[in-house]
Scaffold this active site. Structure first.
Site, PDB file in Angstrom:
ATOM      1  N   LYS A   2     -27.105  27.109  12.586  1.00 25.26           N
ATOM      2  CA  LYS A   2     -26.217  26.044  12.569  1.00 25.26           C
ATOM      3  C   LYS A   2     -24.808  26.391  13.136  1.00 25.26           C
ATOM      4  CE  LYS A   2     -24.002  22.883   9.281  1.00 25.26           C
ATOM      5  NZ  LYS A   2     -24.073  22.428   7.809  1.00 25.26           N
TER       6      LYS A   2
ATOM      7  N   SER B  23     -25.106  17.453   6.566  1.00 19.07           N
ATOM      8  CA  SER B  23     -24.637  17.934   8.022  1.00 19.07           C
ATOM      9  C   SER B  23     -25.361  18.841   8.745  1.00 19.07           C
ATOM     10  CB  SER B  23     -23.210  18.607   7.676  1.00 19.07           C
ATOM     11  OG  SER B  23     -23.183  19.789   7.013  1.00 19.07           O
TER      12      SER B  23
ATOM     13  N   SER C 293     -26.156  19.191   2.417  1.00 27.60           N
ATOM     14  CA  SER C 293     -26.305  19.336   3.650  1.00 27.60           C
ATOM     15  C   SER C 293     -27.607  20.132   4.209  1.00 27.60           C
ATOM     16  CB  SER C 293     -25.148  19.868   4.363  1.00 27.60           C
ATOM     17  OG  SER C 293     -24.019  18.863   4.396  1.00 27.60           O
TER      18      SER C 293
HETATM   19  N1  GLN Z   1     -22.261  14.881   2.854  1.00 25.04           N
HETATM   20  C1  GLN Z   1     -21.426  15.726   1.779  1.00 25.04           C
HETATM   21  C2  GLN Z   1     -19.988  15.581   2.439  1.00 25.04           C
HETATM   22  O1  GLN Z   1     -19.847  15.128   3.473  1.00 25.04           O
HETATM   23  C3  GLN Z   1     -21.803  17.037   1.880  1.00 25.04           C
HETATM   24  C4  GLN Z   1     -21.808  18.024   3.196  1.00 25.04           C
HETATM   25  C5  GLN Z   1     -22.192  19.352   3.132  1.00 25.04           C
HETATM   26  O2  GLN Z   1     -23.079  19.770   2.117  1.00 25.04           O
HETATM   27  N2  GLN Z   1     -21.813  19.960   3.883  1.00 25.04           N
HETATM   28  O3  GLN Z   1     -19.167  16.371   1.973  1.00 25.04           O
END
Ligand code: GLN
Length: 489
Positions: free
Chosen positions: A76, A151, A175
């Site tokens: 990532k 994400s 995410s």
């Molecule tokens: N969807 C959540 C957010 O927007 C979690 C994102 C994540 O786990 N990095 O913060």
């Protein structure tokens, strides 16, 4: 070979049936064919990947046979990679070449893996759909009109579409698990402190955790073996003996106590997802497990608490992007203040700015007690719920997400996007490990099942996931859309 698991590829490499150069080239060809459509990779490291593959083949010829030697992976784009662009999905870092490797990256280098490239992601890991990336949306390989989740959407899409053998992701509120669910792959968020956060660009430091995204639970165990362990550079990484997570995969599940939280089967859950998870639970009963309905009383507060704590930490972490030290700087600033203001206005996208504003507000004098302190108290209540639950059960199982992947552009307001992580966020607030594995398909899209474990009990989660994968083949299902696009039959 590109659709094989890491375990299978590793065996083929060890047997000399294939070389790392051949398999690496096959993935690079696949990326060349499909990345234009999927946009899963921000950077592809073609030349260095082939050199690393050659080095792995040479090492093997000299008697080296580590399990991940010569296996092609993707990181990532939140992990710093030396001399390689590291963008975090943001315009702010669109030109940032890291001078060092994250600890996770370093550990995969030591294990002899081959880095194919860096995957697309929501900007600074803020999002649930991969639509906040400065580098454009990632498409779901099962249906390119749908989001891959976020994400870590680029990593999940890349694994699902066989653009790499395995990938890293990070999970602050869901995410790793939610994109794994949407793309029909296996994802594991380890316990907080299991994996070093050093060199992983910080979003919300008390919640962030790196983990594997793979085609099977066995592969996740292989990756976790490499990623885990104390790192003196990260004061929150925990000093525990390193386990071999593959050693306990085959333990029988007879007597396993599974908790099923009522709150994860409440209003808002799609019928197809509920049915798939109930079918999976029946499968576990056949394997000797007992099912117990239970309560996570405070789980309805988790999204609200998270959207105070995470933005508060993000507002502090992102203050370092000031135009002086990293990445983007505005043109011709008139003075220092003008440079800060314009650099940050231009460099950050909408969602990131929204979080910085919320976080700064929640931490400001006068509001700190009302919001931040309150959220921390709720966090404790949520952790207590899990502690109580785990006195009576070994794992907690439910859906990862209330539905399958949704259409690109269909969630315009931030709150509906925030509710995406309704079943995953509490796990981060409590610091626990949890996986998502494929457990069904509805309307041509995969369904994810979440398995939550006790603190530092990843071995149990992987055992429970692996046994399911030994008795079902949801994790082997592939999208026909993608096989057609690449001209395979
Ligand atoms: N969807 C959540 C957010 O927007 C979690 C994102 C994540 O786990 N990095 O913060």
């Amino acid at each position: 070979m590109i659709n094989c698991t890491v375990a299978e590829t590793s065996a083929a490499l060890a047997a000399g049936d294939i070389s790392s150069v051949e398999i690496t080239q096959a993935y690079l060809d696949r990326i060349a064919t499909l990345n234009g459509e999927l946009n899963a990779f921000i950077t592809v490291c073609e030349n260095s990947a082939l050199l690393q593959a050659k080095a792995a083949d040479d090492a093997r010829a000299n008697g080296n046979d580590r399990p991940l030697l010569g296996i092609p992976l993707a990181h990532k784009d939140i992990f710093c990679t030396k001399d390689i662009l590291t963008t975090c999905g943001s315009r702010m870092l669109h030109n940032f070449v890291s001078p060092y490797n994250a600890t996770v990256v370093e550990r995969f280098i030591d294990a002899g893996t081959v880095l194919l490239g860096k995957t697309n992601m929501d900007e600074f890991a803020m999002g649930s759909s991969n639509e906040t990336s400065f580098f454009g949306d990632v498409k779901n390989p099962w249906n390119t009109e749908c989001v891959p989740g976020g994400s870590s959407g680029g990593s999940a899409a890349a694994v699902a579409a066989d653009l790499c053998a395995m990938a890293t992701g990070t999970d602050t509120g869901g995410s790793i698990r939610q994109p794994a669910a949407f793309c029909g792959v296996t994802g594991l968020k380890p316990s907080y402190g299991r994996v070093s956060r050093w060199g992983m660009i910080a979003f919300a430091s008390s919640l962030d955790q790196a983990g594997p995204i793979t085609k099977s639970a066995e592969d996740a165990a292989l990756m976790l073996n490499v990623m885990s362990g104390l790192d003196k550079k990260d004061s929150t990484s925990i000093d525990r003996p390193i386990e071999d997570f593959t050693a306990t995969l085959n333990q029988p599940l007879k007597g396993l106590r599974i908790g099923v939280p009522k709150q994860h089967f409440a209003d808002g859950l799609s019928m197809e997802v509920e049915q798939a998870i109930r079918n999976a639970l029946a499968e576990y009963e056949k394997l000797g497990a007992t099912i117990k309905e239970m309560d996570l009383t405070n789980s309805h507060l988790s999204v609200s608490a998270y959207y105070v704590v995470a933005p508060a930490e993000a507002s502090a972490n992102l203050s370092r992007f000031d135009g002086v030290r990293y990445g983007h700087r505005c043109e011709d600033p008139t003075d220092l203040e003008d440079m800060y203001k314009r650099t940050r206005s231009e460099g950050f996208g909408e969602e990131v700015k929204r979080r910085i504003m919320i976080g700064t507000y929640a931490l400001s004098a006068g509001y700190y007690d009302a919001y931040y302190r309150k959220a921390q108290k709720i966090r404790r209540l949520i952790k207590d719920d899990f502690d109580r639950a785990f006195e009576e059960v070994d794992v907690i199982i439910g859906p990862t997400s209330p539905h399958t992947a949704f259409k690109l552009g269909s969630k315009a307001d931030p709150v509906s996007m925030y509710l995406e992580d309704i079943y995953t966020i509490a796990v981060n607030l409590a610091g626990l490990p949890a996986a998502s594995i494929p457990a069904g398909i509805a309307n041509g899209l995969p369904i994810g099942m979440q398995i939550i474990g006790k603190y530092f009990d990843e071995a149990k989660i992987l055992n429970v996931a692996h046994q399911f994968q030994q008795h079902t083949d949801w994790h082997k299902q592939k999208s026909t859309a993608i096989t057609a696009a690449s001209g395979e039959s």
